[in-house]
Scaffold this motif. Structure first.
Motif, mmCIF file in Angstrom:
data_model
loop_
_atom_site.group_PDB
_atom_site.id
_atom_site.type_symbol
_atom_site.label_atom_id
_atom_site.label_comp_id
_atom_site.label_asym_id
_atom_site.label_seq_id
_atom_site.Cartn_x
_atom_site.Cartn_y
_atom_site.Cartn_z
ATOM 1 N N PHE A 145 0.860 -1.193 0.000
ATOM 2 C CA PHE A 145 0.000 0.000 0.000
ATOM 3 C C PHE A 145 0.888 1.231 0.000
ATOM 4 O O PHE A 145 1.878 1.303 0.761
ATOM 5 N N ARG A 146 0.536 2.215 -0.844
ATOM 6 C CA ARG A 146 1.279 3.479 -0.936
ATOM 7 C C ARG A 146 0.298 4.644 -0.789
ATOM 8 O O ARG A 146 -0.806 4.608 -1.304
ATOM 9 N N SER A 147 0.765 5.689 -0.050
ATOM 10 C CA SER A 147 -0.058 6.888 0.126
ATOM 11 C C SER A 147 0.866 8.079 0.282
ATOM 12 O O SER A 147 2.105 7.931 0.208
ATOM 13 N N ASP A 148 0.318 9.273 0.545
ATOM 14 C CA ASP A 148 1.116 10.492 0.632
ATOM 15 C C ASP A 148 1.553 10.795 2.058
ATOM 16 O O ASP A 148 2.144 11.839 2.321
ATOM 17 N N GLY A 149 1.267 9.976 2.998
ATOM 18 C CA GLY A 149 1.652 10.207 4.395
ATOM 19 C C GLY A 149 0.745 11.164 5.130
ATOM 20 O O GLY A 149 0.921 11.390 6.329
ATOM 21 N N ASN A 150 -0.249 11.731 4.443
ATOM 22 C CA ASN A 150 -1.182 12.660 5.084
ATOM 23 C C ASN A 150 -2.567 12.050 5.284
ATOM 24 O O ASN A 150 -3.403 12.634 5.973
ATOM 25 N N CYS A 151 -2.797 10.950 4.679
ATOM 26 C CA CYS A 151 -4.137 10.334 4.732
ATOM 27 C C CYS A 151 -4.119 9.130 5.678
ATOM 28 O O CYS A 151 -3.122 8.416 5.786
ATOM 29 N N TRP A 152 -5.289 8.936 6.313
ATOM 30 C CA TRP A 152 -5.492 7.749 7.149
ATOM 31 C C TRP A 152 -6.018 6.625 6.274
ATOM 32 O O TRP A 152 -7.110 6.710 5.730
ATOM 33 N N VAL A 153 -5.243 5.546 6.180
ATOM 34 C CA VAL A 153 -5.599 4.432 5.303
ATOM 35 C C VAL A 153 -6.001 3.231 6.176
ATOM 36 O O VAL A 153 -5.301 2.914 7.151
ATOM 37 N N SER A 154 -7.142 2.602 5.827
ATOM 38 C CA SER A 154 -7.607 1.427 6.590
ATOM 39 C C SER A 154 -8.161 0.391 5.627
ATOM 40 O O SER A 154 -8.624 0.715 4.533
ATOM 41 N N ILE A 155 -8.097 -0.897 6.074
ATOM 42 C CA ILE A 155 -8.687 -2.017 5.341
ATOM 43 C C ILE A 155 -9.935 -2.435 6.119
ATOM 44 O O ILE A 155 -9.831 -2.866 7.279
ATOM 45 N N SER A 156 -11.122 -2.258 5.556
ATOM 46 C CA SER A 156 -12.389 -2.500 6.266
ATOM 47 C C SER A 156 -12.430 -3.924 6.811
ATOM 48 O O SER A 156 -12.116 -4.896 6.108
ATOM 49 N N ASN A 157 -12.820 -3.966 8.081
ATOM 50 C CA ASN A 157 -12.990 -5.249 8.767
ATOM 51 C C ASN A 157 -11.697 -6.071 8.828
ATOM 52 O O ASN A 157 -11.748 -7.296 8.976
ATOM 53 N N PHE A 158 -10.539 -5.369 8.684
ATOM 54 C CA PHE A 158 -9.289 -6.122 8.728
ATOM 55 C C PHE A 158 -8.229 -5.383 9.556
ATOM 56 O O PHE A 158 -7.811 -5.876 10.605
ATOM 57 N N ARG A 159 -7.804 -4.171 9.087
ATOM 58 C CA ARG A 159 -6.713 -3.505 9.795
ATOM 59 C C ARG A 159 -6.701 -2.019 9.463
ATOM 60 O O ARG A 159 -7.070 -1.600 8.367
ATOM 61 N N MET A 160 -6.271 -1.214 10.479
ATOM 62 C CA MET A 160 -6.034 0.213 10.282
ATOM 63 C C MET A 160 -4.533 0.399 10.019
ATOM 64 O O MET A 160 -3.693 0.040 10.853
ATOM 65 N N LEU A 161 -4.176 0.960 8.840
ATOM 66 C CA LEU A 161 -2.770 1.156 8.468
ATOM 67 C C LEU A 161 -2.252 2.496 8.973
ATOM 68 O O LEU A 161 -1.061 2.640 9.284
ATOM 69 N N GLY A 162 -3.129 3.507 9.071
ATOM 70 C CA GLY A 162 -2.726 4.825 9.549
ATOM 71 C C GLY A 162 -2.150 5.682 8.431
ATOM 72 O O GLY A 162 -2.378 5.436 7.237
ATOM 73 N N LYS A 163 -1.401 6.716 8.825
ATOM 74 C CA LYS A 163 -0.780 7.598 7.837
ATOM 75 C C LYS A 163 0.520 6.949 7.359
ATOM 76 O O LYS A 163 1.491 6.826 8.104
ATOM 77 N N ILE A 164 0.488 6.484 6.134
ATOM 78 C CA ILE A 164 1.632 5.732 5.622
ATOM 79 C C ILE A 164 2.096 6.353 4.307
ATOM 80 O O ILE A 164 1.341 7.049 3.611
ATOM 81 N N SER A 165 3.321 6.019 4.045
ATOM 82 C CA SER A 165 3.852 6.337 2.702
ATOM 83 C C SER A 165 3.906 5.052 1.884
ATOM 84 O O SER A 165 3.507 5.024 0.715
ATOM 85 N N SER A 166 4.387 3.956 2.520
ATOM 86 C CA SER A 166 4.407 2.662 1.855
ATOM 87 C C SER A 166 4.444 1.586 2.944
ATOM 88 O O SER A 166 5.170 1.721 3.928
ATOM 89 N N GLN A 167 3.657 0.530 2.742
ATOM 90 C CA GLN A 167 3.592 -0.560 3.730
ATOM 91 C C GLN A 167 3.124 -1.825 3.033
ATOM 92 O O GLN A 167 2.200 -1.784 2.216
#
Length: 593
Positions: free
Chosen positions: A525-547
């Motif tokens: 998973f890749r994001s801009d580090g400013n957004c809260w990213v989550s997988i519904s009914n599985f896991r909260m990734l949080g503010k990430i750049s890459s994971q």
């Protein structure tokens, strides 16, 4: 000169009690005045009448006469006023010695009676008096006693108003006991009145026994009259005893009536049994004359009308029975019973000969069954036993013999059906095996081996049905990419699968797919580090750049949120056997408004 009587001090409660008494006393006076047109003399006093217009001279003798006459008139008026007040409030009015006597009672506790205690006693008596007024007081002695109680209550009110609390408390306590006694007297009067009414009703009902027990009737009449007089005099307890004595005399008269009726019924029944129609009719009519509703007598009249015919049929039946012609004898007794359904002789004769007729038929059937059984003719033996059971369905020996014969006849059939069931079971043909076991159980319901096989094959059939259902469910989940649910259903199916059952091609393919999709996949998973990213009914990734996350194959929802921006929702399919996906998600559109 005009004299007035000073009013008696009274509280509002006392005034209401005086009003209540005023409502009672006029009724009593109205009832006592038996002469509606009684003449009354009216005296008109006019001191100016007959006096001439000229003034008379006052002499010494005239002045002394006026003084003496005025004083005498004053004493008379005062005496009448005091007497009137005593009639209302009681004789203790203006008698200090009476009050002193009441306050100097032997009970020393009365010296400390408070106003609240005296007032409470007054309220209790007032409540009891209100309840007493609701009771019916239609007897002169009770009306008189009620007036005295009302007057006594007013006397207690005066003592309470004069703050003589000890005397008021003692007065109201005694008055309460008197009210209780009065209430009991009213209830006793009602009971006595009811007893008198019941005596009159019973004398009327038992009038038909007058000629059978004249002395008892005279005694009852005398006791009732004496009791009535006691009742009028207000002696209710004594009146009740007289009415009870009248009841006892009527009981004896009723017993004489019963003895007369029973004796005539006995004679009538003896005449019916002997076929004596005239004597039976006369005795029944004599009984019914004294007891018109007697059921035995009413039924007996009908029996008496056919008594001669019934007797003739009974004699005929007895002759046939002696010849052992039980069928014909039962028919004769039966005709007699149809004419007189209450004839015990006819009923017993019919039952006895029907029983003897059955015994003859039963013995013949058993003889045939024994002969066929010795010849191993099982079908004929069974038919003979069944014929015997129709004659005597409750005969346990016949039932046992029939069961043994049937068991012998069907033994080979049971063996054949059981062998067929075992053969089907060895070939895993469960439906056919269960049907053969059922057939065996119909032939021999107590066969343990057949029962066990029937339950065993039924259980195997249900297991196969459950296995196929779980495989279908697993396949359905796999088609919707719900691999974890599919794996669970498939594992349940494999757990209950019979060992002998081979996997079909469809089940083998499903197992291969589920094996492949049971291993996790690395998803980046890749994001801009400013957004809260989550997988519904599985896991909260949080503010990430890459994971990178290990995820089991399936369909997922990826959500990205950032304050002030619109949410982003992505659908992700994770599968084994393809290149691991890289998911880029970020919120780039600002929220409107």
């Amino acid at each position: 000169m005009k004299f007035t009587v000073p009013p008696v001090p009274s509280s509002p409660t006392q005034q209401s009690t005086l009003n209540a008494t005023a409502n009672v006393l006029p009724r009593m006076s109205d009832s006592s005045d038996s002469t509606p047109n009684k003449k009354r003399r009216v005296i008109h006093w006019d001191p100016e009448h007959g006096r001439d217009n000229g003034a008379k001279r006052w002499t010494v003798l005239r002045l002394a006469a006026w003084i003496l006459g005025g004083g005498l008139a004053l004493l008379i008026v005062a005496g009448l006023a005091i007497r009137g007040i005593r009639l209302v409030v009681g004789p203790q009015f203006l008698r200090p010695d009476a009050v002193a006597t009441s306050t100097t009672t032997d009970d020393p506790s009365l010296a400390f009676v408070t106003e609240s205690k005296a007032t409470l006693a007054r309220e209790n008596v007032a409540n009891a008096l209100n309840e007493m007024r609701r009771l019916p007081q239609d007897h002169p002695s009770q009306l008189q006693q009620l007036i005295l109680i009302e007057k006594a209550f007013l006397g207690g009110e005066i003592l309470l108003a004069n703050r003589n609390y000890a005397a008021a408390y003692a007065h109201f306590t005694a008055l309460g006991r008197e009210i209780d006694a009065f209430s009991e007297n009213v209830k006793l009067k009602q009971v006595t009145q009811k007893a008198y009414d019941e005596v009159l009703v019973r004398m009327r009902d038992l009038d038909r026994a007058r000629d059978l027990a004249p002395a008892e009737f005279e005694t009852a009449f005398a006791d009732a009259g004496t009791g009535r007089q006691f009742f009028v005099d207000g002696r209710f307890a004594t009146a009740k005893k007289q009415f009870d004595a009248a009841f006892a005399a009527l009981d004896r008269a009723e017993a004489a009536l019963k003895d007369f009726v029973d004796d005539n019924l006995r004679q009538a029944l003896e005449a019916v049994a002997a076929g004596d129609k005239p004597r039976a009719l006369a005795a029944f009519q004599a009984a019914l004359e004294k007891d018109p509703g007697n059921e035995i007598g009413l039924q007996g009249l009908k029996r008496a009308e056919v008594a001669d015919r019934v007797r003739a049929l009974i004699i005929q039946g007895e002759g046939l029975e002696q010849k052992q012609e039980h069928a014909a004898a039962a028919e004769s007794y039966g005709k007699a019973f149809e004419l007189d359904a209450f004839s015990a002789v006819a009923q017993q004769g019919k039952s006895r000969n029907e029983r003897l007729k059955k015994e003859t038929a039963l013995n013949a059937a058993l003889a045939d069954a024994t002969a066929h059984r010795e010849a191993a003719a099982w079908d004929q033996a069974i038919a003979a036993y069944e014929r015997a059971l129709k004659v005597d369905p409750t005969n346990e020996n016949v039932s046992k013999a029939l069961a043994e014969t049937r068991e012998t006849a069907q033994r080979e059939a049971v063996k054949s059906a059981l062998a067929k069931a075992l053969a089907y079971e060895n070939k895993y043909e469960w439906e056919q095996a269960r049907g053969s076991y059922h057939e065996t159980m119909e032939l021999d319901p107590a066969n343990t081996e057949a029962k066990e096989g029937y339950f065993r094959t039924g259980k195997m059939i249900r297991t196969l049905m459950q296995y196929n259902k779980l495989v279908d469910v697993a396949e359905s989940h796999a088609q919707r990419a719900e691999f974890q649910s599919s794996i669970r259903s498939f594992n349940e199916a494999m757990a209950i699968k019979p060992a002998y059952l081979a996997l079909t091609d469809r089940v083998s393919q499903l197992r291969a797919v589920l094996n492949l999709q049971s291993k996790p996949v690395d998803v980046t998973f890749r994001s801009d580090g400013n957004c809260w990213v989550s997988i519904s009914n599985f896991r909260m990734l949080g503010k990430i750049s890459s994971q990178t996350v290990k995820m089991l194959p399936g369909d997922y929802e990826i959500v990205s949120r950032r304050k002030g921006y619109q949410d982003v929702l992505l659908l992700l399919q994770v599968r084994n056997g393809s290149t691991p996906p890289i998911v880029s998600v970020a919120c780039t559109l600002r929220a409107s408004g």
